[in-house]
Design a protein around this motif. Structure first.
Motif, PDB file in Angstrom:
ATOM      1  N   ASN A   4      -4.613  -0.113 101.761  1.00  0.00           N
ATOM      2  CA  ASN A   4      -3.240  -0.139 101.247  1.00  0.00           C
ATOM      3  C   ASN A   4      -3.116   0.558  99.899  1.00  0.00           C
ATOM      4  O   ASN A   4      -2.062   0.527  99.261  1.00  0.00           O
ATOM      5  CB  ASN A   4      -2.742  -1.582 101.119  1.00  0.00           C
ATOM      6  CG  ASN A   4      -2.476  -2.201 102.471  1.00  0.00           C
ATOM      7  OD1 ASN A   4      -2.171  -1.515 103.444  1.00  0.00           O
ATOM      8  ND2 ASN A   4      -2.617  -3.530 102.566  1.00  0.00           N
ATOM      9  N   GLY A   5      -4.217   1.157  99.454  1.00  0.00           N
ATOM     10  CA  GLY A   5      -4.172   1.944  98.218  1.00  0.00           C
ATOM     11  C   GLY A   5      -4.410   1.143  96.964  1.00  0.00           C
ATOM     12  O   GLY A   5      -4.200   1.641  95.855  1.00  0.00           O
ATOM     13  N   ASN A   6      -4.882  -0.123  97.134  1.00  0.00           N
ATOM     14  CA  ASN A   6      -5.076  -0.983  95.958  1.00  0.00           C
ATOM     15  C   ASN A   6      -6.538  -1.133  95.574  1.00  0.00           C
ATOM     16  O   ASN A   6      -6.855  -1.797  94.599  1.00  0.00           O
ATOM     17  CB  ASN A   6      -4.524  -2.385  96.256  1.00  0.00           C
ATOM     18  CG  ASN A   6      -3.056  -2.342  96.599  1.00  0.00           C
ATOM     19  OD1 ASN A   6      -2.306  -1.591  95.968  1.00  0.00           O
ATOM     20  ND2 ASN A   6      -2.632  -3.102  97.576  1.00  0.00           N
ATOM     21  N   GLY A   7      -7.409  -0.509  96.347  1.00  0.00           N
ATOM     22  CA  GLY A   7      -8.832  -0.650  96.073  1.00  0.00           C
ATOM     23  C   GLY A   7      -9.476   0.681  95.836  1.00  0.00           C
ATOM     24  O   GLY A   7      -8.860   1.736  95.979  1.00  0.00           O
TER      25      GLY A   7
ATOM     26  N   ASP B  24     -13.354 -12.523 103.157  1.00  0.00           N
ATOM     27  CA  ASP B  24     -13.087 -11.727 101.964  1.00  0.00           C
ATOM     28  C   ASP B  24     -13.254 -10.233 102.235  1.00  0.00           C
ATOM     29  O   ASP B  24     -12.580  -9.410 101.617  1.00  0.00           O
ATOM     30  CB  ASP B  24     -14.004 -12.159 100.810  1.00  0.00           C
ATOM     31  CG  ASP B  24     -13.601 -13.515 100.235  1.00  0.00           C
ATOM     32  OD1 ASP B  24     -12.463 -13.957 100.490  1.00  0.00           O
ATOM     33  OD2 ASP B  24     -14.438 -14.124  99.541  1.00  0.00           O
ATOM     34  N   ALA B  25     -14.133  -9.899 103.171  1.00  0.00           N
ATOM     35  CA  ALA B  25     -14.308  -8.482 103.512  1.00  0.00           C
ATOM     36  C   ALA B  25     -13.051  -7.922 104.173  1.00  0.00           C
ATOM     37  O   ALA B  25     -12.659  -6.777 103.923  1.00  0.00           O
ATOM     38  CB  ALA B  25     -15.515  -8.290 104.424  1.00  0.00           C
ATOM     39  N   PHE B  26     -12.378  -8.731 105.011  1.00  0.00           N
ATOM     40  CA  PHE B  26     -11.122  -8.273 105.608  1.00  0.00           C
ATOM     41  C   PHE B  26     -10.063  -8.065 104.532  1.00  0.00           C
ATOM     42  O   PHE B  26      -9.304  -7.090 104.572  1.00  0.00           O
ATOM     43  CB  PHE B  26     -10.630  -9.274 106.656  1.00  0.00           C
ATOM     44  CG  PHE B  26     -11.213  -9.066 108.026  1.00  0.00           C
ATOM     45  CD1 PHE B  26     -10.974  -7.892 108.720  1.00  0.00           C
ATOM     46  CD2 PHE B  26     -11.995 -10.042 108.622  1.00  0.00           C
ATOM     47  CE1 PHE B  26     -11.508  -7.690 109.985  1.00  0.00           C
ATOM     48  CE2 PHE B  26     -12.527  -9.850 109.886  1.00  0.00           C
ATOM     49  CZ  PHE B  26     -12.291  -8.675 110.575  1.00  0.00           C
ATOM     50  N   ALA B  27      -9.982  -8.981 103.565  1.00  0.00           N
ATOM     51  CA  ALA B  27      -9.020  -8.822 102.475  1.00  0.00           C
ATOM     52  C   ALA B  27      -9.344  -7.574 101.660  1.00  0.00           C
ATOM     53  O   ALA B  27      -8.440  -6.820 101.257  1.00  0.00           O
ATOM     54  CB  ALA B  27      -9.039 -10.065 101.582  1.00  0.00           C
ATOM     55  N   ASP B  28     -10.615  -7.334 101.433  1.00  0.00           N
ATOM     56  CA  ASP B  28     -11.045  -6.151 100.685  1.00  0.00           C
ATOM     57  C   ASP B  28     -10.707  -4.880 101.443  1.00  0.00           C
ATOM     58  O   ASP B  28     -10.265  -3.881 100.867  1.00  0.00           O
ATOM     59  CB  ASP B  28     -12.548  -6.250 100.417  1.00  0.00           C
ATOM     60  CG  ASP B  28     -12.995  -5.353  99.270  1.00  0.00           C
ATOM     61  OD1 ASP B  28     -12.238  -5.214  98.291  1.00  0.00           O
ATOM     62  OD2 ASP B  28     -14.108  -4.801  99.355  1.00  0.00           O
ATOM     63  N   ARG B  29     -10.902  -4.922 102.762  1.00  0.00           N
ATOM     64  CA  ARG B  29     -10.552  -3.769 103.602  1.00  0.00           C
ATOM     65  C   ARG B  29      -9.081  -3.422 103.478  1.00  0.00           C
ATOM     66  O   ARG B  29      -8.710  -2.254 103.277  1.00  0.00           O
ATOM     67  CB  ARG B  29     -10.886  -4.082 105.061  1.00  0.00           C
ATOM     68  CG  ARG B  29     -10.470  -2.995 106.049  1.00  0.00           C
ATOM     69  CD  ARG B  29     -10.278  -3.546 107.445  1.00  0.00           C
ATOM     70  NE  ARG B  29      -9.154  -4.483 107.535  1.00  0.00           N
ATOM     71  CZ  ARG B  29      -8.777  -5.077 108.648  1.00  0.00           C
ATOM     72  NH1 ARG B  29      -9.451  -4.877 109.770  1.00  0.00           N
ATOM     73  NH2 ARG B  29      -7.735  -5.902 108.656  1.00  0.00           N
TER      74      ARG B  29
ATOM     75  N   GLY C 182      -2.599   1.842 110.244  1.00  0.00           N
ATOM     76  CA  GLY C 182      -2.936   0.455 110.548  1.00  0.00           C
ATOM     77  C   GLY C 182      -2.009  -0.551 109.905  1.00  0.00           C
ATOM     78  O   GLY C 182      -2.401  -1.701 109.669  1.00  0.00           O
ATOM     79  N   GLU C 183      -0.780  -0.163 109.629  1.00  0.00           N
ATOM     80  CA  GLU C 183       0.138  -1.040 108.908  1.00  0.00           C
ATOM     81  C   GLU C 183       0.838  -2.017 109.852  1.00  0.00           C
ATOM     82  O   GLU C 183       1.020  -1.759 111.040  1.00  0.00           O
ATOM     83  CB  GLU C 183       1.167  -0.203 108.151  1.00  0.00           C
ATOM     84  CG  GLU C 183       0.546   0.627 107.032  1.00  0.00           C
ATOM     85  CD  GLU C 183       1.542   1.494 106.286  1.00  0.00           C
ATOM     86  OE1 GLU C 183       1.219   1.900 105.157  1.00  0.00           O
ATOM     87  OE2 GLU C 183       2.638   1.760 106.831  1.00  0.00           O
ATOM     88  N   GLU C 184       1.259  -3.129 109.288  1.00  0.00           N
ATOM     89  CA  GLU C 184       1.883  -4.198 110.069  1.00  0.00           C
ATOM     90  C   GLU C 184       3.346  -3.879 110.370  1.00  0.00           C
ATOM     91  O   GLU C 184       4.046  -3.287 109.552  1.00  0.00           O
ATOM     92  CB  GLU C 184       1.775  -5.507 109.284  1.00  0.00           C
ATOM     93  CG  GLU C 184       2.233  -6.736 110.042  1.00  0.00           C
ATOM     94  CD  GLU C 184       2.008  -8.005 109.244  1.00  0.00           C
ATOM     95  OE1 GLU C 184       3.007  -8.578 108.743  1.00  0.00           O
ATOM     96  OE2 GLU C 184       0.835  -8.423 109.110  1.00  0.00           O
ATOM     97  N   PHE C 185       3.805  -4.300 111.553  1.00  0.00           N
ATOM     98  CA  PHE C 185       5.225  -4.199 111.900  1.00  0.00           C
ATOM     99  C   PHE C 185       5.632  -5.457 112.643  1.00  0.00           C
ATOM    100  O   PHE C 185       4.801  -6.187 113.185  1.00  0.00           O
ATOM    101  CB  PHE C 185       5.526  -2.929 112.709  1.00  0.00           C
ATOM    102  CG  PHE C 185       4.718  -2.759 113.979  1.00  0.00           C
ATOM    103  CD1 PHE C 185       5.246  -3.100 115.219  1.00  0.00           C
ATOM    104  CD2 PHE C 185       3.428  -2.232 113.936  1.00  0.00           C
ATOM    105  CE1 PHE C 185       4.518  -2.931 116.389  1.00  0.00           C
ATOM    106  CE2 PHE C 185       2.694  -2.058 115.094  1.00  0.00           C
ATOM    107  CZ  PHE C 185       3.226  -2.401 116.327  1.00  0.00           C
TER     108      PHE C 185
END
Length: 292
Positions: free
Chosen positions: A286-289, A276-281, A181-184
């Motif tokens: 991304n491996g930061n949570g 904030d839920a989207f940011a948390d997702r 699901g990464e951005e390009f």
């Protein structure tokens, strides 16, 4: 919910019709009724004999930020009750009926009677990216931002049109885009076959207009006949079967049971709110949570 009269627009200029997503403050995120209306206007352009080619575009900074998630939660009956109680799980029959309609909306773009060109700037994710993958031609700005981040809501490779995505990107790339699901950006989108051209943003509108006028030089019957034969070729590759499979898959993929240690977007949305839920997702994937 009743769709806003101006949330989706149809404009015509000689042989060129423009379908315009018109919720710029929301990056053109579509409610279910907006998508229904978009398809109605697509059919209106198909039936207008003066129209030979259709441009799909978003007003403002972005093409389309996918589905309006708050509307999706309400439409699927997943919004908590006024007293905070968890809502009763919707029936499978109601979910399948809603998702079948969504699948038919995507299929309408795949099988449009006339060529459709997507003009893409800014954000293009979720439903917006699905449509971009399904239309005939696409031109984007170099700075456009694409992703299948919607797969991080519990889909993990479960989409409406896997056949198209496998043919477009190749099996490995398609799995990468859906699982990560990464951005390009626009340049990568052109390299990977999602769009035909990636151009400087200031040249985007003029480039799309030039292509539309060139397509419109073909005779009306030739354009429609060419699309019909193209559609038959797609069907030999599973073009319509993917949507029947897709809507059942979407009903299953949006009705999961999450274990206590797994990221649950609906739970986080109730706790944090949608933004904030989207940011948390994204932090989580991304491996930061931490899984929760």
């Amino acid at each position: 919910m009743t769709v806003d009269d101006d949330a989706v627009l149809l404009e015509t200029d000689g042989p060129v019709a423009r379908l315009i997503l018109n919720r710029p403050a929301k990056h053109n995120a579509m409610r279910f009724d907006d998508l229904d209306r978009l398809v109605e206007l697509l059919h209106e352009a198909e039936e207008d004999d003066s129209v030979r080619v259709i441009i799909l575009q978003g007003r403002g900074k972005s093409f389309c930020a996918g589905h309006d998630y708050d509307d999706a939660v309400r439409s699927y009956g997943l919004e908590p009750e006024a007293d905070g109680e968890k809502p009763r799980r919707p029936s499978q029959r109601s979910r399948l009926a809603r998702d079948r309609r969504l699948g038919m909306n995507y299929m309408a773009f795949h099988y449009s009677l006339k060529p459709v060109i997507a003009q893409i700037q800014g954000v293009c994710v979720g439903a917006g990216l699905y449509i971009a993958e399904l239309v005939d031609l696409a031109i984007c700005a170099d700075t456009a931002r694409f992703s299948h981040a919607e797969q991080r809501l519990g889909l993990a490779g479960n989409t409406w049109h896997l056949n198209t995505q496998i043919m477009k990107y190749g099996p490995k790339r398609a799995r990468e885009l859906l699982l990560l699901g990464e951005e390009f950006n626009g340049t990568q989108a052109a390299e990977w076959g999602l769009v035909n051209r990636s151009v400087p943003e200031e040249d985007l509108e003029a480039t799309v207009e030039e292509w539309a006028r060139k397509v419109a030089q073909h005779p009306r019957d030739a354009l429609v006949t060419g699309k019909a034969v193209w559609q038959m070729a797609l069907d030999s590759l599973g073009g319509s079967q993917q949507f029947w499979r897709g809507y059942v898959g979407h009903t299953l993929g949006t009705n999961l049971r999450f274990e206590p240690d797994e990221f649950n977007f609906l739970r986080e949305r109730s706790r944090l709110g949608t933004r904030d839920a989207f940011a948390d997702r994204d932090s989580h994937y991304n491996g930061n949570g931490k899984s929760r």
